[in-house]
Enzyme design. Structure first.
Site, PDB file in Angstrom:
ATOM      1  N   ASP A   9       4.909  -7.555  -8.541  1.00  0.00           N
ATOM      2  CA  ASP A   9       5.376  -8.653  -7.517  1.00  0.00           C
ATOM      3  C   ASP A   9       5.284  -8.272  -6.328  1.00  0.00           C
ATOM      4  O   ASP A   9       4.342  -6.999  -5.850  1.00  0.00           O
ATOM      5  CB  ASP A   9       6.728  -8.192  -8.084  1.00  0.00           C
ATOM      6  N   ASP A  11       6.813  -8.805  -2.620  1.00  0.00           N
ATOM      7  CA  ASP A  11       7.180  -8.261  -1.480  1.00  0.00           C
ATOM      8  C   ASP A  11       8.455  -7.556  -1.706  1.00  0.00           C
ATOM      9  O   ASP A  11       8.796  -8.237  -3.140  1.00  0.00           O
ATOM     10  CB  ASP A  11       7.627  -9.843  -1.225  1.00  0.00           C
TER      11      ASP A  11
END
Length: 187
Positions: A9, A11
């Protein structure tokens, strides 16, 4: 089963982009638009319960600024505010103000040396992913990832797993194509 790939991922995983990037970028966009909104760290922590920047703005208004009157073109207005936020976010990255989390660069380099396949699965915009990678690891880092699944390419945002499923299937398709292109024709 042997580890073959890592899917990241963005963020909060590669960098603390929420606290150090998106939050101050939202605040800069609000100031630029003449709004008196200020998302401090505590408030932003609550706002993170909503996935997606445009969705987060709407949630903030509905929960915290019920006195706010939406313009007639609310969706377009929110999208414009979000575009301004993205511009400020990219500026912060280019200024070097959003570093990678400790150990991320080493992990990526170690994974590459071990010939692990790398991918990204995120609902942040492709522009944000590209800007983060280029600002922190250099433009060549884009080629390190077989798949960069970013943005609204799936119908549901996280925590729905669709973006990760999309990335895994894309890696699998690439693997299948590579394996079939290396097979010799039957005689």
């Amino acid at each position: 089963m042997k580890l073959q790939a890592l899917i990241f991922d963005v963020d909060g995983t590669l960098a603390d982009t929420e606290r150090d990037g998106h939050r101050p970028a939202f605040n800069a966009a609000f100031a630029e638009a003449g709004l008196d909104w200020d998302w401090d760290i505590a408030l932003y922590g609550d706002l993170l319960s909503v996935t997606g920047g445009k969705e987060r703005i709407r949630y903030y208004l509905n929960k915290y600024r019920q006195d706010f009157t939406f313009p007639d073109n609310a969706d377009t207005w929110i999208a414009g505010l979000h575009q301004a936020k993205t511009r400020h976010y990219v500026r912060l990255l280019n200024e070097g103000r959003i570093p990678l989390r400790p150990g991320v660069k080493r992990l990526l380099n170690d994974a590459r040396q071990a010939n692990l396949r790398l991918a990204i699965a995120t609902t942040t915009t492709p522009e944000n992913v590209t800007a983060l990678l280029e600002a922190t690891l250099g433009s060549e880092s884009l080629s390190w990832f077989e798949v960069i699944a970013a943005g609204a390419i799936v119908p549901q945002k996280k925590p729905d797993p669709a973006i990760f499923t999309f990335a895994m299937e894309a890696i699998d398709r690439k693997s299948t194509r590579l394996n079939s292109s290396h097979e010799s024709p039957s005689r």
